[in-house]
Write a protein that holds these residues in place. Sequence first.
Motif, PDB file in Angstrom:
ATOM      1  N   LEU A  61       0.832  -1.203   0.000  1.00 39.72           N
ATOM      2  CA  LEU A  61       0.000   0.000   0.000  1.00 39.72           C
ATOM      3  C   LEU A  61       0.868   1.255   0.000  1.00 39.72           C
ATOM      4  O   LEU A  61       0.599   2.219  -0.712  1.00 39.72           O
ATOM      5  CB  LEU A  61      -0.922   0.012   1.225  1.00 39.72           C
ATOM      6  N   PHE A  62       1.937   1.222   0.804  1.00 38.65           N
ATOM      7  CA  PHE A  62       2.798   2.405   0.906  1.00 38.65           C
ATOM      8  C   PHE A  62       3.466   2.694  -0.431  1.00 38.65           C
ATOM      9  O   PHE A  62       3.561   3.837  -0.859  1.00 38.65           O
ATOM     10  CB  PHE A  62       3.860   2.181   1.997  1.00 38.65           C
ATOM     11  N   THR A  63       3.897   1.611  -1.115  1.00 36.19           N
ATOM     12  CA  THR A  63       4.561   1.812  -2.401  1.00 36.19           C
ATOM     13  C   THR A  63       3.602   2.427  -3.413  1.00 36.19           C
ATOM     14  O   THR A  63       3.949   3.371  -4.132  1.00 36.19           O
ATOM     15  CB  THR A  63       5.084   0.468  -2.927  1.00 36.19           C
ATOM     16  N   ILE A  64       2.364   1.877  -3.459  1.00 37.60           N
ATOM     17  CA  ILE A  64       1.378   2.440  -4.390  1.00 37.60           C
ATOM     18  C   ILE A  64       1.138   3.900  -4.062  1.00 37.60           C
ATOM     19  O   ILE A  64       1.104   4.762  -4.951  1.00 37.60           O
ATOM     20  CB  ILE A  64       0.061   1.634  -4.321  1.00 37.60           C
ATOM     21  N   TYR A  68       4.110   6.061  -5.097  1.00 37.10           N
ATOM     22  CA  TYR A  68       4.125   6.242  -6.553  1.00 37.10           C
ATOM     23  C   TYR A  68       3.078   7.284  -6.965  1.00 37.10           C
ATOM     24  O   TYR A  68       3.363   8.196  -7.756  1.00 37.10           O
ATOM     25  CB  TYR A  68       3.856   4.907  -7.245  1.00 37.10           C
ATOM     26  N   GLY A  69       1.866   7.143  -6.391  1.00 35.07           N
ATOM     27  CA  GLY A  69       0.799   8.082  -6.744  1.00 35.07           C
ATOM     28  C   GLY A  69       1.173   9.501  -6.358  1.00 35.07           C
ATOM     29  O   GLY A  69       0.962  10.441  -7.118  1.00 35.07           O
ATOM     30  N   SER A  82       3.836  10.835  -8.873  1.00 37.07           N
ATOM     31  CA  SER A  82       3.569  10.902 -10.307  1.00 37.07           C
ATOM     32  C   SER A  82       2.291  11.655 -10.656  1.00 37.07           C
ATOM     33  O   SER A  82       2.129  12.076 -11.793  1.00 37.07           O
ATOM     34  CB  SER A  82       3.497   9.492 -10.887  1.00 37.07           C
ATOM     35  N   ALA A  83       1.354  11.821  -9.708  1.00 35.87           N
ATOM     36  CA  ALA A  83       0.060  12.405 -10.069  1.00 35.87           C
ATOM     37  C   ALA A  83       0.196  13.879 -10.389  1.00 35.87           C
ATOM     38  O   ALA A  83       1.014  14.588  -9.784  1.00 35.87           O
ATOM     39  CB  ALA A  83      -0.933  12.197  -8.938  1.00 35.87           C
ATOM     40  N   ARG A  84      -0.595  14.334 -11.374  1.00 29.85           N
ATOM     41  CA  ARG A  84      -0.584  15.751 -11.724  1.00 29.85           C
ATOM     42  C   ARG A  84      -1.656  16.499 -10.944  1.00 29.85           C
ATOM     43  O   ARG A  84      -1.540  17.677 -10.687  1.00 29.85           O
ATOM     44  CB  ARG A  84      -0.852  15.925 -13.219  1.00 29.85           C
ATOM     45  N   ASN A  85      -2.747  15.807 -10.633  1.00 31.72           N
ATOM     46  CA  ASN A  85      -3.869  16.462  -9.968  1.00 31.72           C
ATOM     47  C   ASN A  85      -3.649  16.480  -8.467  1.00 31.72           C
ATOM     48  O   ASN A  85      -3.343  15.452  -7.849  1.00 31.72           O
ATOM     49  CB  ASN A  85      -5.153  15.716 -10.306  1.00 31.72           C
ATOM     50  N   ARG A 134      -5.477  13.980  -6.240  1.00 28.66           N
ATOM     51  CA  ARG A 134      -4.923  12.630  -6.240  1.00 28.66           C
ATOM     52  C   ARG A 134      -3.673  12.544  -5.364  1.00 28.66           C
ATOM     53  O   ARG A 134      -3.443  11.537  -4.694  1.00 28.66           O
ATOM     54  CB  ARG A 134      -4.600  12.212  -7.672  1.00 28.66           C
ATOM     55  N   LEU A 165      -3.141  14.252  -2.616  1.00 28.58           N
ATOM     56  CA  LEU A 165      -3.612  14.181  -1.223  1.00 28.58           C
ATOM     57  C   LEU A 165      -4.121  12.777  -0.902  1.00 28.58           C
ATOM     58  O   LEU A 165      -3.855  12.231   0.175  1.00 28.58           O
ATOM     59  CB  LEU A 165      -4.732  15.194  -1.002  1.00 28.58           C
ATOM     60  N   MET A 166      -4.842  12.171  -1.857  1.00 32.05           N
ATOM     61  CA  MET A 166      -5.359  10.818  -1.605  1.00 32.05           C
ATOM     62  C   MET A 166      -4.219   9.823  -1.448  1.00 32.05           C
ATOM     63  O   MET A 166      -4.273   8.919  -0.616  1.00 32.05           O
ATOM     64  CB  MET A 166      -6.278  10.405  -2.760  1.00 32.05           C
ATOM     65  N   SER A 167      -3.162   9.999  -2.247  1.00 33.60           N
ATOM     66  CA  SER A 167      -2.021   9.084  -2.128  1.00 33.60           C
ATOM     67  C   SER A 167      -1.360   9.222  -0.763  1.00 33.60           C
ATOM     68  O   SER A 167      -0.918   8.222  -0.176  1.00 33.60           O
ATOM     69  CB  SER A 167      -1.016   9.364  -3.228  1.00 33.60           C
ATOM     70  N   LEU A 224      -3.215   7.207   1.602  1.00 32.30           N
ATOM     71  CA  LEU A 224      -2.858   5.784   1.465  1.00 32.30           C
ATOM     72  C   LEU A 224      -1.599   5.464   2.257  1.00 32.30           C
ATOM     73  O   LEU A 224      -1.539   4.446   2.971  1.00 32.30           O
ATOM     74  CB  LEU A 224      -2.608   5.434  -0.001  1.00 32.30           C
ATOM     75  N   VAL A 258      -4.656   5.482  -7.680  1.00 30.26           N
ATOM     76  CA  VAL A 258      -3.551   6.031  -8.464  1.00 30.26           C
ATOM     77  C   VAL A 258      -3.849   5.964  -9.968  1.00 30.26           C
ATOM     78  O   VAL A 258      -3.497   6.870 -10.714  1.00 30.26           O
ATOM     79  CB  VAL A 258      -2.257   5.268  -8.128  1.00 30.26           C
ATOM     80  N   LEU A 297     -11.356  11.102 -11.739  1.00 30.90           N
ATOM     81  CA  LEU A 297     -10.983  11.335 -10.351  1.00 30.90           C
ATOM     82  C   LEU A 297     -12.076  10.891  -9.384  1.00 30.90           C
ATOM     83  O   LEU A 297     -11.803  10.449  -8.265  1.00 30.90           O
ATOM     84  CB  LEU A 297     -10.681  12.819 -10.167  1.00 30.90           C
ATOM     85  N   LEU A 350     -10.692   4.888  -3.220  1.00 33.42           N
ATOM     86  CA  LEU A 350     -10.080   5.209  -1.923  1.00 33.42           C
ATOM     87  C   LEU A 350     -11.006   4.760  -0.796  1.00 33.42           C
ATOM     88  O   LEU A 350     -10.557   4.181   0.205  1.00 33.42           O
ATOM     89  CB  LEU A 350      -9.815   6.713  -1.819  1.00 33.42           C
ATOM     90  N   PHE A 398     -13.090  14.619   0.087  1.00 31.56           N
ATOM     91  CA  PHE A 398     -12.449  14.463  -1.218  1.00 31.56           C
ATOM     92  C   PHE A 398     -13.468  14.536  -2.341  1.00 31.56           C
ATOM     93  O   PHE A 398     -13.204  15.125  -3.397  1.00 31.56           O
ATOM     94  CB  PHE A 398     -11.676  13.143  -1.284  1.00 31.56           C
ATOM     95  N   GLU A 433      -3.022  11.828 -18.369  1.00 34.99           N
ATOM     96  CA  GLU A 433      -1.758  12.303 -17.831  1.00 34.99           C
ATOM     97  C   GLU A 433      -0.614  11.562 -18.505  1.00 34.99           C
ATOM     98  O   GLU A 433      -0.616  10.341 -18.542  1.00 34.99           O
ATOM     99  CB  GLU A 433      -1.728  12.083 -16.319  1.00 34.99           C
ATOM    100  N   ALA A 461       9.266   3.229  -8.731  1.00 30.66           N
ATOM    101  CA  ALA A 461       8.306   2.749  -7.739  1.00 30.66           C
ATOM    102  C   ALA A 461       8.472   1.252  -7.521  1.00 30.66           C
ATOM    103  O   ALA A 461       8.503   0.767  -6.388  1.00 30.66           O
ATOM    104  CB  ALA A 461       6.882   3.059  -8.191  1.00 30.66           C
ATOM    105  N   PHE A 482      11.617   0.607  -5.614  1.00 32.87           N
ATOM    106  CA  PHE A 482      11.420   0.965  -4.207  1.00 32.87           C
ATOM    107  C   PHE A 482      10.654  -0.132  -3.481  1.00 32.87           C
ATOM    108  O   PHE A 482      11.042  -0.571  -2.397  1.00 32.87           O
ATOM    109  CB  PHE A 482      10.659   2.297  -4.146  1.00 32.87           C
TER     110      PHE A 482
END
Lengths: 100, 165, 340
Positions: A14-17, A20-21, A24-27, A30, A32-34, A37, B22, B27, B34, B69, B85, B95, B98
Amino acid sequence: MVTVYHYVFLAAVLFTIGAYGMLSARNAVRVLMSIELMLNAANINLVAFSSYSGTVAGQGLASFVIAIAAAEAGVGIAILLVLYRSMRSVNLRDAAVMRW
Amino acid sequence: MIQDAVFLVISLCAVAGAAGVVFAQRLFHAVLSLALCLLSVAAIYITLGAEFLAVIQVLVYAGGVVVLFLFAVMLTKSDLQLKREPLDTFAPVSAVLFGVLVLFYIARTGFVAHGERGAAPGDVASVGQVIFSPTKYALPFELVGILLLAAMVGAIYLARRDERW
Amino acid sequence: MSELIWSIARALVGVVAVILFLSLNVLFLTWLERKVIARIHVRYGPNRAGPFGLLQPIADMLKLLTKEDIVPEKADRLVFNLAPVMAFLFALLPAVTIGIGSGLIAADLPAGVLYIAAVSSLSTIAILMAAWGSNNKYSLLGGMRTAAQSLSYEIPLVLSMLGIVAIVGSLSTQDIVEAQSSAWFGIIPKWFIFYQPLAFIVFLSAVVAEMGRIPFDLPESESELVAGFHTEYSGMKFAMFMFAEYIHFVVGSALLVTLFLGGWYLPVISPLAENLGVLKYLVQVAIFVAKMYVIIFFLMWVRGTLTRTKVNDMLGFGWKGLLPLALLNVVVTGVVLTLR
């Protein structure tokens, strides 16, 4: 037999996902949601260690993490709204200027 | 046996939800996954016997943070700016690297489990005794309260629409 | 192994019983609501299908089942179709921990009241799903209002339960009712409505707001928003939303009875019924359902009498009226309990 390793592995995935989010996220939403997580992954570890070691302290700590995560989400979203109001977008690439 | 299966199903739900956060194109779908992930984490807490935390997880995260959210997605019209994106080539690779590194070190670390799963009580009373006991977490608890107050004031100040007070 | 099968069987029986109880009450309620409101308006209400129009709910169900199922072209199909199912499921969740008799409960969770507060906040997600998925401005406005409303009224709702929890020292709904099952002089019941009158008023207002009924039915105020978040829904999906709404109504009233009105306990009658054997449970259920319908009738009466408030008035009332009162109640209860 589910051991403490299973929980730690799950938390690591979960931490890795989440990491990554977040990177890499532009928004911004997203991103904040990462972060949520990643905080949750940390919490799973706390609760798992607490449960397997027989001390309640980890669960108390985890409840603080939940409270702080909620505060972070609230302030983060308030900042997003301000950003949206001035930039008309929450794309983090658009927010790269220092002044406007 | 059944417990293993339950754990597997819940973890798959959690990971699927996290992946949805992700990778979901829209969105709004990301926020819903989530919610799935956070509810699965609450179920994970139940398998660990931490029922208080599970309930708090549902109350704070699923009832509060997820709704926040959803609000953010609606108010910033994020779903209407649907541009695919562009994918970095290095981000997924780093990733995965890691993740592999973390899993490798977890596998190498020898965690010594003193007890069985659910060895610690997780009911409201025992967690409350830890949080409110002056020798343990009473001071951090008060500090968290002040932090929440500050966060609330800050959020209201930031999100206000008119300049006059 | 057999222990596991036994516990699974008990859970299944409990869930089926809860769904049956709720469905029967909801079917009856749709009829009762129309009839009561009609009498308040000096009309007759439904009186064609069966005696007193009692078969009207079945006719309504058949009508909704045969209606065309419409999905708007621009809707987010996945979210749009999932929303009514979620609303229905989330409405069922809190009902599991409400007992209608001593031991007559699907799951007596040790964190009962907290659990109810947690899962009842989930239905906001389902409503926002419906609002966003429909791609309709009235749906979206209705959904936003619902979310704002349920988020702000949830806080006084939970705080007003705290006083009772502190007095009883347990979160289980069974323990809360047990704590109320005695009487002064054998006549005046020791219900929490007498210990916590302020909490009762706060809880009543907040629970009406959570149910989204008049005077707080802004999410679907038909004069401005068509039908709010379920504007675009038809047929079976609309029926599921209505079902969820009435389940909220039943569960809210049952919770009110459990927390403040002594649950299945009634002075004079309950002590007499103690030595009736199995029949005792029948008496308990009858008392509980009777009290529940007193509350339900009161809320229908309110609906027939009051008008709808404005959005800003309603949110202001929640934050500036109910929240300070609920906090005051918690403080006073805490001080009294410490001094005693």
